[in-house]
Design a protein around this motif. Structure first.
Motif, PDB file in Angstrom:
ATOM      1  N   GLU A   2      39.101 -21.495  83.896  1.00 22.45           N
ATOM      2  CA  GLU A   2      39.770 -20.283  83.434  1.00 22.45           C
ATOM      3  C   GLU A   2      39.163 -19.831  82.108  1.00 22.45           C
ATOM      4  O   GLU A   2      38.993 -20.623  81.183  1.00 22.45           O
ATOM      5  CB  GLU A   2      41.276 -20.515  83.275  1.00 22.45           C
ATOM      6  CG  GLU A   2      41.977 -20.823  84.592  1.00 22.45           C
ATOM      7  CD  GLU A   2      43.480 -20.670  84.502  1.00 22.45           C
ATOM      8  OE1 GLU A   2      43.934 -19.733  83.800  1.00 22.45           O
ATOM      9  OE2 GLU A   2      44.200 -21.478  85.113  1.00 22.45           O
TER      10      GLU A   2
ATOM     11  N   ASP B 292      42.101 -14.192  84.075  1.00 16.99           N
ATOM     12  CA  ASP B 292      43.374 -13.507  84.223  1.00 16.99           C
ATOM     13  C   ASP B 292      43.443 -12.381  83.201  1.00 16.99           C
ATOM     14  O   ASP B 292      42.981 -12.530  82.072  1.00 16.99           O
ATOM     15  CB  ASP B 292      44.526 -14.494  84.008  1.00 16.99           C
ATOM     16  CG  ASP B 292      45.862 -13.925  84.449  1.00 16.99           C
ATOM     17  OD1 ASP B 292      45.869 -12.884  85.145  1.00 16.99           O
ATOM     18  OD2 ASP B 292      46.908 -14.501  84.101  1.00 16.99           O
TER      19      ASP B 292
ATOM     20  N   TYR C  93      37.586 -17.976  86.645  1.00 15.38           N
ATOM     21  CA  TYR C  93      38.768 -17.122  86.816  1.00 15.38           C
ATOM     22  C   TYR C  93      39.145 -16.492  85.476  1.00 15.38           C
ATOM     23  O   TYR C  93      39.291 -17.188  84.468  1.00 15.38           O
ATOM     24  CB  TYR C  93      39.933 -17.948  87.360  1.00 15.38           C
ATOM     25  CG  TYR C  93      41.252 -17.203  87.399  1.00 15.38           C
ATOM     26  CD1 TYR C  93      41.327 -15.903  87.875  1.00 15.38           C
ATOM     27  CD2 TYR C  93      42.430 -17.811  86.982  1.00 15.38           C
ATOM     28  CE1 TYR C  93      42.531 -15.221  87.923  1.00 15.38           C
ATOM     29  CE2 TYR C  93      43.640 -17.147  87.029  1.00 15.38           C
ATOM     30  CZ  TYR C  93      43.677 -15.846  87.491  1.00 15.38           C
ATOM     31  OH  TYR C  93      44.862 -15.182  87.525  1.00 15.38           O
TER      32      TYR C  93
ATOM     33  N   SER D 288      47.747 -14.764  90.508  1.00 17.48           N
ATOM     34  CA  SER D 288      47.266 -15.979  89.845  1.00 17.48           C
ATOM     35  C   SER D 288      47.530 -17.215  90.695  1.00 17.48           C
ATOM     36  O   SER D 288      46.712 -18.143  90.725  1.00 17.48           O
ATOM     37  CB  SER D 288      47.950 -16.126  88.478  1.00 17.48           C
ATOM     38  OG  SER D 288      47.650 -15.018  87.648  1.00 17.48           O
TER      39      SER D 288
END
Length: 706
Positions: free
Chosen positions: A100, A143, A141, A48
């Motif tokens: 994100e 995660d 992104y 990350s």
């Protein structure tokens, strides 16, 4: 805003010493058409950190002020809902955005939706852009991408394939550009990624912590320095960041001029065909990555080194046929497929190889090499001093009968006494498509594909007050709730007066994921090779089914004198398969201990996540014989699980003409479904039904009919 850790300060991400993770990230930003990067690795490997630091080293992008869709001012075909008149807009530049996407995001947050405030207060239909619009020309992104809900995966697949996002909902019909670099990070221990999304990632890398003490010391030293004074630490790497940003800009400018010859394309095709990857996306991605690597290295022509590096990043995840296959690439095979020569820069493709070598390439008939063995290769043992026959090969050993002691009385089963005998390890056969086993009732767990549940996806079955903010607005139910407090108006029309408590969202029924807890008998009565092979094959098939249905799995085994949690509940199906493969069998059957431990695991998981409902799968022949009152204690443990209200399936592994039916009795106490191990296969069930349908019809007299 807190200071971001510099990209060039990450050990392995220095411009002149890029590790695979840093190189993959750089290549995907040089050529976004590659398709993004998937980073797989264990905890604490700076996955990350590297992704969040990447945006700072990218050259800025030109946009229009106030444009939420970030269209390119140099693209005359680009259209933005915020710019009815592009000529009057002000052009500016800004840093690249890193957006994100949370794994728990709702669909309207990702795509965009109706702006409720404008719709309810002003009667205007206004579109509120989502995360895909914000990520256009930037980085998206995710995660823990392997934990992303299926409906969000579908949205990403559509956007990644088309480069556009289409919204058709709540009376809105909008389409806008959504081209971004998709970067995902994941820990394989928490589960694998859906195959369709896995293939959309252009490159993939496996990240592990450095094993060299010197590199580990440098990682800790830099991290401590950053935590002590982030701004001073970032300033010390400012020159490195600027140099990296300039080099990326130069590589982008050089990209269009890099030559990919027909010989290089032939080499790429040969590599992809040699590794038997599915489809042609691998060829396209490898070619784009090779061109980007050449541009990054400052070359104008793609070389063998560029193709090799691109293949190492683009092919490993495309070779996996199922989640149990280990990722990776055979580099020796890659080198043999590429050959030793550089691709010829001219456009003449190489001659295809033939099976019959040319006469000049054949060895002379009188050559010693035709008769002499390779001196470097291992030679067979020619010792003939032993008069006996040679030992059996692997195939002969597999067919040899197992050395099993005489069976115990039926009431004890065929188990070996604790501490005696040799454990047996049997391998599973090829998995098959199993029957669907589901939890009873309707749950409310996370989205999956197994049991019925109330969810945000599925068929609409009602409505409820919008207290949580999740779900799509149910307009009819909202108006019906508001109708109760409307007052008559004498003159003309007026808008409906809505209150916050009037809002209703749709209640939908879909499918949820469950916790599949296997409680497996590994005693001596299971040690027969064919029996344990059938059991392991059934469990492996159910594991593969759990992977497809997005379930978590756990494994409890019992043998000899106790039970053990071989695998705590996890989303990693491949780890469960590895534990299953090495599972030995031997000793007595402590059935009570196995059921008691399974109940403890279920209760512990209920505390951790009350919404996830468990499905207990007990695999046994039911022959409890470890300790005093083994049968009575097993029945008490089974009654305790039944009182917990756990949905249970008993897979009966008993085989042979003489069967005691103990597993069926256990299923009755558990209130469980009883299934023979050879009936787990969906094909076996279908075959039984077909056989019943195709049985001959007897005349009425033979049938007993009047």
């Amino acid at each position: 805003m807190p200071q971001q850790y510099p990209f060039s300060a990450i050990v392995g991400c220095e411009a002149d010493h890029l590790d695979p993770m840093g190189l993959a990230l750089i290549l995907s930003t040089i050529s976004p058409e590659i398709g993004g990067v998937l980073i797989r690795g264990e905890k604490g490997t700076a996955k990350s950190t590297a992704v969040r630091a990447l945006a700072a080293v990218l050259p800025p992008v030109d946009v229009y002020e106030g444009d939420r869709f970030s269209i390119d001012p140099d693209d005359p075909s680009a259209v933005s809902l915020d710019l009815p008149d592009r000529d009057a807009a002000t052009r500016t530049s800004r840093p690249v955005r890193l957006v994100e996407l949370p794994v728990g995001a709702t669909e309207d947050r990702v795509l965009g939706s109706l702006q409720l405030e404008s719709a309810l207060s002003k009667g205007e239909v206004t579109f509120e852009p989502g995360l895909l619009a914000r990520a256009h020309r930037g980085i998206l992104y995710v995660d823990e991408v392997n934990l992303l809900h299926d409906h969000l995966v579908d949205l990403l697949l559509d956007a990644a394939a088309m480069g556009r996002a289409t919204i058709e909902r709540d009376g809105i019909s909008v389409e806008h550009a959504a081209r971004f670099v998709l970067i995902g990070t994941m820990n394989p221990e928490e589960g694998e990624l859906r195959p369709q999304l896995l293939d959309r990632f252009g490159l993939t890398v496996e990240v592990v912590a450095p094993r060299e003490p010197g590199r580990r010391v440098e990682v800790v030293r830099r991290r401590l320095a950053f935590d002590a004074d982030p701004f001073t630490f970032a300033a010390s790497f400012a020159a490195d960041e600027a140099a990296l940003r300039a080099r990326i800009g130069q590589a982008r400018a050089r990209l269009a001029g890099v030559k990919l010859s027909d010989n290089a394309l032939a080499a790429i095709a040969r590599v992809c065909a040699g590794f038997e990857v599915d489809g042609l996306r691998a060829d396209i991605v490898t070619a784009r990555a090779a061109v980007a690597h050449a541009a990054w290295a400052g070359r104008d022509t793609v070389t063998r080194a560029d193709i090799r590096q691109a293949a190492l990043l683009a092919l490993p995840h495309r070779r996996r046929r199922n989640p149990f296959d280990a990722p990776g690439l055979d580099e020796d095979l890659l080198d043999r497929l590429l050959g030793d020569e550089e691709p010829d820069p001219d456009d003449t493709p190489p001659e295809p190889p033939t099976d019959d070598p040319a006469p000049e390439d054949r060895p002379p008939e009188d050559s010693d090499s035709a008769d002499q063995p390779d001196t470097d290769a291992p030679q067979p043992d020619t010792d003939t001093s032993q008069p006996d026959a040679p030992p059996p090969g692997p195939q002969d050993q597999a067919e040899a009968p197992l050395d099993v002691p005489p069976p115990l009385p039926p009431e004890l089963g065929n188990d070996q006494p604790s501490g005696e005998g040799t454990d047996k390890i049997a391998a599973a056969a090829a998995p098959y498509r199993p029957r669907l086993f589901a939890v009873r009732g309707v749950g409310a767990g996370s989205a999956g594909r197994r049991s019925r549940a109330l969810s945000t996806q599925g068929r609409r079955i009602g409505a409820e007050p919008a207290t949580s903010g999740a779900g799509s607005l149910h307009l009819v139910e909202t108006l019906m709730a508001a109708a109760r407090h409307q007052t008559p108006h004498a003159g003309g029309r007026r808008r409906v007066q809505l209150r916050a408590e009037d809002l209703r969202v749709a209640t939908r029924e879909g499918r949820e994921a469950n916790l599949i807890l296997f409680c497996v008998d590994a005693s001596g009565s299971m040690a027969a090779r064919k029996r344990m092979t059938a059991v392991k094959t059934a469990i492996l098939s159910l594991l593969l089914d759990a992977y497809r249905r997005r379930d978590r799995v756990g494994l409890v085994t019992f043998r000899r004198t106790g039970a053990d949690v071989a695998l705590p509940p996890t989303g990693s199906i491949d780890i469960a398969a590895a534990r299953l493969e090495e599972l030995p069998a031997g000793g007595r059957t402590p059935l009570a201990e196995g059921l008691e431990l399974a109940a403890k695991v279920i209760l512990r998981e209920r505390v951790r996540d009350p919404r996830t409902r468990p499905l207990l799968v007990v695999v046994t022949d039911g022959r409890a014989n470890a300790g005093a009152d083994a049968v009575a204690r097993a029945e008490r443990a089974a009654s305790g699980i039944a009182r917990l209200g756990v949905s249970t399936v008993v897979i009966d592994s008993e085989a042979g003409p003489l069967r005691l039916g103990l597993a069926r009795r256990l299923a009755s106490v558990l209130g469980a479904e009883h299934v023979a191990v050879d009936a787990v296969s969906a094909q076996a069930l279908t075959g039984a039904v077909d056989a019943w349908r195709e049985r001959p019809t007897l005349p009425a007299a033979e049938n007993g009919a009047a």
